[in-house]
Enzyme design. Structure first.
Site, mmCIF file in Angstrom:
data_model
loop_
_atom_site.group_PDB
_atom_site.id
_atom_site.type_symbol
_atom_site.label_atom_id
_atom_site.label_comp_id
_atom_site.label_asym_id
_atom_site.label_seq_id
_atom_site.Cartn_x
_atom_site.Cartn_y
_atom_site.Cartn_z
ATOM 1 N N ALA A 65 3.878 63.901 24.457
ATOM 2 C CA ALA A 65 2.836 63.189 23.723
ATOM 3 C C ALA A 65 2.069 62.346 24.731
ATOM 4 O O ALA A 65 2.599 61.966 25.784
ATOM 5 C CB ALA A 65 3.468 62.315 22.650
ATOM 6 N N GLY A 110 7.278 65.546 23.804
ATOM 7 C CA GLY A 110 6.575 66.286 22.755
ATOM 8 C C GLY A 110 6.275 67.724 23.153
ATOM 9 O O GLY A 110 6.104 68.582 22.280
ATOM 10 N N GLU A 113 9.368 69.543 22.390
ATOM 11 C CA GLU A 113 9.448 69.612 20.915
ATOM 12 C C GLU A 113 8.513 70.687 20.370
ATOM 13 O O GLU A 113 8.848 71.397 19.415
ATOM 14 C CB GLU A 113 9.126 68.229 20.332
ATOM 15 C CG GLU A 113 10.186 67.211 20.728
ATOM 16 C CD GLU A 113 9.801 65.790 20.373
ATOM 17 O OE1 GLU A 113 8.867 65.242 21.000
ATOM 18 O OE2 GLU A 113 10.418 65.227 19.462
ATOM 19 N N GLU A 133 11.965 60.510 26.861
ATOM 20 C CA GLU A 133 11.392 59.364 26.137
ATOM 21 C C GLU A 133 12.150 58.062 26.354
ATOM 22 O O GLU A 133 11.563 56.979 26.351
ATOM 23 C CB GLU A 133 11.322 59.664 24.630
ATOM 24 C CG GLU A 133 10.184 60.596 24.232
ATOM 25 C CD GLU A 133 10.581 62.062 24.228
ATOM 26 O OE1 GLU A 133 11.587 62.427 24.868
ATOM 27 O OE2 GLU A 133 9.872 62.847 23.577
HETATM 28 N N1 CAA Z 1 0.726 61.495 28.639
HETATM 29 C C1 CAA Z 1 -0.440 61.171 29.202
HETATM 30 N N2 CAA Z 1 -0.801 61.545 30.446
HETATM 31 C C2 CAA Z 1 0.080 62.293 31.139
HETATM 32 C C3 CAA Z 1 1.321 62.668 30.616
HETATM 33 C C4 CAA Z 1 1.642 62.251 29.294
HETATM 34 N N3 CAA Z 1 2.773 62.588 28.667
HETATM 35 N N4 CAA Z 1 1.983 63.391 31.533
HETATM 36 C C5 CAA Z 1 1.181 63.470 32.612
HETATM 37 N N5 CAA Z 1 0.017 62.812 32.384
HETATM 38 C C6 CAA Z 1 -1.116 62.623 33.264
HETATM 39 C C7 CAA Z 1 -0.800 61.624 34.365
HETATM 40 O O1 CAA Z 1 -1.002 60.308 33.900
HETATM 41 C C8 CAA Z 1 -1.788 62.042 35.431
HETATM 42 O O2 CAA Z 1 -3.065 61.536 35.080
HETATM 43 P P1 CAA Z 1 -4.035 60.917 36.224
HETATM 44 O O3 CAA Z 1 -4.301 62.075 37.159
HETATM 45 O O4 CAA Z 1 -5.220 60.466 35.460
HETATM 46 O O5 CAA Z 1 -3.251 59.825 36.869
HETATM 47 C C9 CAA Z 1 -1.847 63.554 35.283
HETATM 48 O O6 CAA Z 1 -1.346 63.840 33.976
HETATM 49 C C10 CAA Z 1 -0.981 64.282 36.297
HETATM 50 O O7 CAA Z 1 0.335 63.743 36.179
HETATM 51 P P2 CAA Z 1 1.179 63.213 37.459
HETATM 52 O O8 CAA Z 1 0.262 62.692 38.507
HETATM 53 O O9 CAA Z 1 2.210 62.283 36.929
HETATM 54 O O10 CAA Z 1 1.811 64.586 37.948
HETATM 55 P P3 CAA Z 1 3.187 64.769 38.740
HETATM 56 O O11 CAA Z 1 3.219 66.191 39.146
HETATM 57 O O12 CAA Z 1 3.376 63.728 39.746
HETATM 58 O O13 CAA Z 1 4.336 64.538 37.623
HETATM 59 C C11 CAA Z 1 5.357 64.811 35.467
HETATM 60 C C12 CAA Z 1 4.435 65.434 36.560
HETATM 61 C C13 CAA Z 1 6.783 64.744 35.989
HETATM 62 C C14 CAA Z 1 5.296 65.753 34.251
HETATM 63 C C15 CAA Z 1 4.856 63.409 35.097
HETATM 64 O O14 CAA Z 1 3.457 63.485 34.817
HETATM 65 C C16 CAA Z 1 5.520 62.796 33.916
HETATM 66 O O15 CAA Z 1 6.645 62.315 34.014
HETATM 67 N N6 CAA Z 1 4.838 62.774 32.738
HETATM 68 C C17 CAA Z 1 5.329 62.129 31.553
HETATM 69 C C18 CAA Z 1 6.438 62.916 30.899
HETATM 70 C C19 CAA Z 1 6.963 62.168 29.670
HETATM 71 O O16 CAA Z 1 7.469 61.080 29.761
HETATM 72 N N7 CAA Z 1 6.820 62.803 28.479
HETATM 73 C C20 CAA Z 1 7.247 62.216 27.244
HETATM 74 C C21 CAA Z 1 6.102 61.490 26.595
HETATM 75 S S1 CAA Z 1 6.579 60.551 25.184
HETATM 76 C C22 CAA Z 1 6.703 61.668 23.911
HETATM 77 O O17 CAA Z 1 6.503 62.868 24.102
HETATM 78 C C23 CAA Z 1 7.063 61.086 22.575
HETATM 79 C C24 CAA Z 1 7.213 62.064 21.491
HETATM 80 O O18 CAA Z 1 8.189 62.794 21.401
HETATM 81 C C25 CAA Z 1 6.246 62.127 20.394
#
Ligand code: CAA
Length: 257
Positions: A65, A110, A113, A133
């Site tokens: 998400a 998400g 999911e 999360e």
């Molecule tokens: N939401 C919003 N933006 C996201 C994102 C997310 N879940 N995942 C990645 N992005 C964005 C980053 O902010 C980044 O944006 P900018 O270039 O503007 O800074 C871009 O995508 C590229 O990401 P990274 O620079 O972080 O890429 P990376 O290769 O270094 O890392 C990754 C990749 C390991 C997937 C890392 O992006 C990450 O950990 N993302 C978040 C994963 C996460 O925590 N997901 C769970 C979200 S909460 C949820 O999903 C709740 C639910 O169940 C409803």
């Protein structure tokens, strides 16, 4: 159709692509609404026999998400976002066609999911899957606390929940989270081939069979078997059953509707 979810038709197969590659295809409300619109269209489209769902770009299926979107949401708005996610993922799970998730990279939170709501998951070798999360102080909100333990068992699901670790494709394969792992460059062709095999069979029978499995898994065995018997009886009265059975007896390939 929204640019956030691309919709291509390849003969009787629909290819849906979550399309926010700069944010690793993170899901906000508009992405959910676009997916819901696609499901409504797919449900009505009798020409489409199978669906493949993937993510745009080289890195991610869906990285979760949208964290920026969720920042500062009130409890009521957060609950509404979660309920919308449930509604849309339920629509995928209960679509009258098989949905194959082509997991082409990160499937996190998400994103995992979303893959769990699909019927079949095929991963590229570089796919990484997890529910991270808790590192954000959150829990999965699009059905992950329910669908993940049902698929991989509570022990593995709780380990994934509590550690937030990302598991690699081979481990996901061994715990049943992925059905197959294939080299990245073969992923779409592998999924297309599987969708083609599905499309050659009776779409009506597949819809009945999927419904019987989905509904039955929420029932005790006796009720589930009774449900299956009713569904089986109904399939016997369909034009596809008339054609499939006649074709077998006449030693010719069937022509399903
Ligand atoms: N939401 C919003 N933006 C996201 C994102 C997310 N879940 N995942 C990645 N992005 C964005 C980053 O902010 C980044 O944006 P900018 O270039 O503007 O800074 C871009 O995508 C590229 O990401 P990274 O620079 O972080 O890429 P990376 O290769 O270094 O890392 C990754 C990749 C390991 C997937 C890392 O992006 C990450 O950990 N993302 C978040 C994963 C996460 O925590 N997901 C769970 C979200 S909460 C949820 O999903 C709740 C639910 O169940 C409803």
């Amino acid at each position: 159709m929204s640019e956030l979810v691309l919709y291509e038709k390849k003969e009787s197969i629909a290819l849906l692509t979550v399309n926010r590659p700069k944010a690793l295809n993170a899901i906000n409300r508009d992405v959910l609404l676009a997916l819901e619109e696609a499901m409504a269209e797919l449900r009505q489209d009798a020409d489409i026999k199978a669906v493949i769902l993937t993510g745009a770009g080289e890195k991610a299926f869906v990285a979760g998400a949208d964290i920026a979107f969720m920042q500062g949401l009130s409890p009521a708005d957060g609950e509404a976002f979660s309920r919308l996610g449930h509604r849309v993922l339920d629509a995928i799970e209960n679509l009258n066609k098989i949905v194959i998730a082509a997991v082409n990279g990160f499937a996190l939170g998400g994103g995992l999911e979303l893959a769990l709501a699909c019927d079949i998951r095929v991963g590229a070798e570089k796919a990484q899957m997890g529910i991270p999360e808790v590192a954000l102080g959150l829990i999965p909100g699009f059905g992950g606390t329910q669908r993940l333990p049902r698929l991989v068992g509570p022990g593995m699901a709780k380990e994934m929940l509590a550690t937030g670790k990302r598991i690699k494709a081979q481990e996901a394969l061994s715990c049943g989270l992925l059905n197959h792992v294939v080299p990245q460059e073969q992923l779409m062709q592998f999924c297309m081939d599987m969708a083609g095999q599905i499309a050659a069979n009776s779409a009506t029978a597949i819809a009945y069979g999927k419904c019987s499995m989905n509904a039955g898994m929420e029932m005790d065995l006796a009720r589930a078997l009774a449900f299956e018997a009713g569904q089986f009886g109904l399939t016997l009265s369909t034009p596809d059953a008339a054609e499939g059975v006649s074709a077998f007896l006449e030693k010719r390939p069937p022509k399903f509707q």
